[in-house]
Enzyme design. Structure first.
Site: not given
Ligand code: PMP
Length: 290
Positions: A149, A182
């Site tokens: 991230k 995603e």
């Molecule tokens: N994919 C991406 C690219 C993200 O940045 C995020 C978080 N904003 C998610 C999926 C979802 O992750 P989380 O459930 O941990 O917030």
């Protein structure tokens, strides 16, 4: 608002980073987006775990221990009297010289912003989102692994621009092989009969914390979970589709690339998972107040 920078609080006007911080110069750093509900920080340990995994992957030494980082997040929420809010935690490579070499940056910086929540408009949760597949493919995991991230979100931003240019709020991103990975800030799920399916992490998805929670809730509800490679065809022919993320929570998707999904309205399984999710966020998490 009180913003935490390296152990001190600053107000919004004085909270500043150097123009020589490699977080700014090169997107060299990592972050987490975390939520507080009802006076508790939801899944805080899991977010800090992921922060440390991202740090390890980019050889960044987080200047606080895991426990101290958890405490810093809770303390920043308390300093801002947050009961329900959104927390942005960043660790930047820190101040260095021009040039990529991270070894020139002697001290990584920790920044924590605890703010109010910004949601999609409530109508999207009721009616569901219309989304499109965009031309920008998700980063290759062999190049810049989407599991990290990082502060460099240009891949996602390009996809977001393509979605908004196409009149949609969100984009489905495919990987270089053409499988669904995603959305720009959310993981994607489909329901097919009694099965709940989501792309595998190897498809180039973030290890979403909401994704994990939803899979647990779905198991409790008697669904079978699968993580196969999915194509657009699989999305089009799903009974239901929804996105998950800390910010978006669970949001139904009712149309993809012009194809209505299932009945074209938010599905029953999605609605049940939304209820289960809210019940969980309301009762669990790291307490902010004694
Ligand atoms: N994919 C991406 C690219 C993200 O940045 C995020 C978080 N904003 C998610 C999926 C979802 O992750 P989380 O459930 O941990 O917030």
């Amino acid at each position: 608002m009180k913003i935490h920078i390296d152990g001190k609080y600053y107000d919004e006007r004085t909270a500043k980073v150097s123009v020589f911080d490699h977080g700014l110069l090169y997107g060299d750093g990592i972050f987490e987006g975390i939520r507080a509900y009802n006076g508790r920080v939801f899944k805080l340990k899991e977010h800090i775990d992921r922060l440390f995994y991202s740090a390890k992957a980019i050889l960044l030494k987080v200047p606080l221990s895991h426990a101290a980082m958890m405490k810093a997040v809770v303390d920043t929420c308390r300093a801002n009297k947050i009961r329900d809010g959104y927390i942005r935690l960043m660790v930047t490579r820190g101040v260095g010289t021009l040039g990529l070499n991270p070894n020139r940056c002697k001290k990584p910086s920790v920044i924590i912003i605890a703010d109010k929540i910004q949601l999609y408009p409530p109508s999207y949760y009721k009616k569901g989102l219309t989304i499109i597949t965009v031309p920008t493919v998700r980063n290759l995991h062999s190049a810049l692994n989407p599991a990290i991230k990082s502060l460099n979100y240009l891949n996602n931003i390009l996809a977001k621009i393509e979605a908004t240019n196409g009149g949609c709020e969100e984009a489905v991103m495919l990987n270089a092989e053409g499988y669904v990975s995603e959305c720009t800030g959310d993981n994607i799920f489909i329901v097919k009969g009694k099965q709940l399916l989501t792309p595998p992490l190897s498809a180039g998805t973030l290890y979403g914390i909401t994704r994990e929670v939803v899979m647990d809730l779905a198991r409790e509800a008697g669904l079978t979970i699968g993580e196969p490679n999915l194509t657009r065809y699989d999305l089009f022919n799903a009974d239901e589709c929804f996105l998950t993320g800390t910010g978006a929570e669970l949001i139904p998707v009712v149309k993809i690339d012009g194809r209505p999904i299932g009945t074209g309205r938010p599905g029953r399984t999605t609605k049940r998972l939304v209820e289960q999710y809210h019940a969980l966020t309301n009762r669990s998490g790291e307490p902010i107040y004694d």
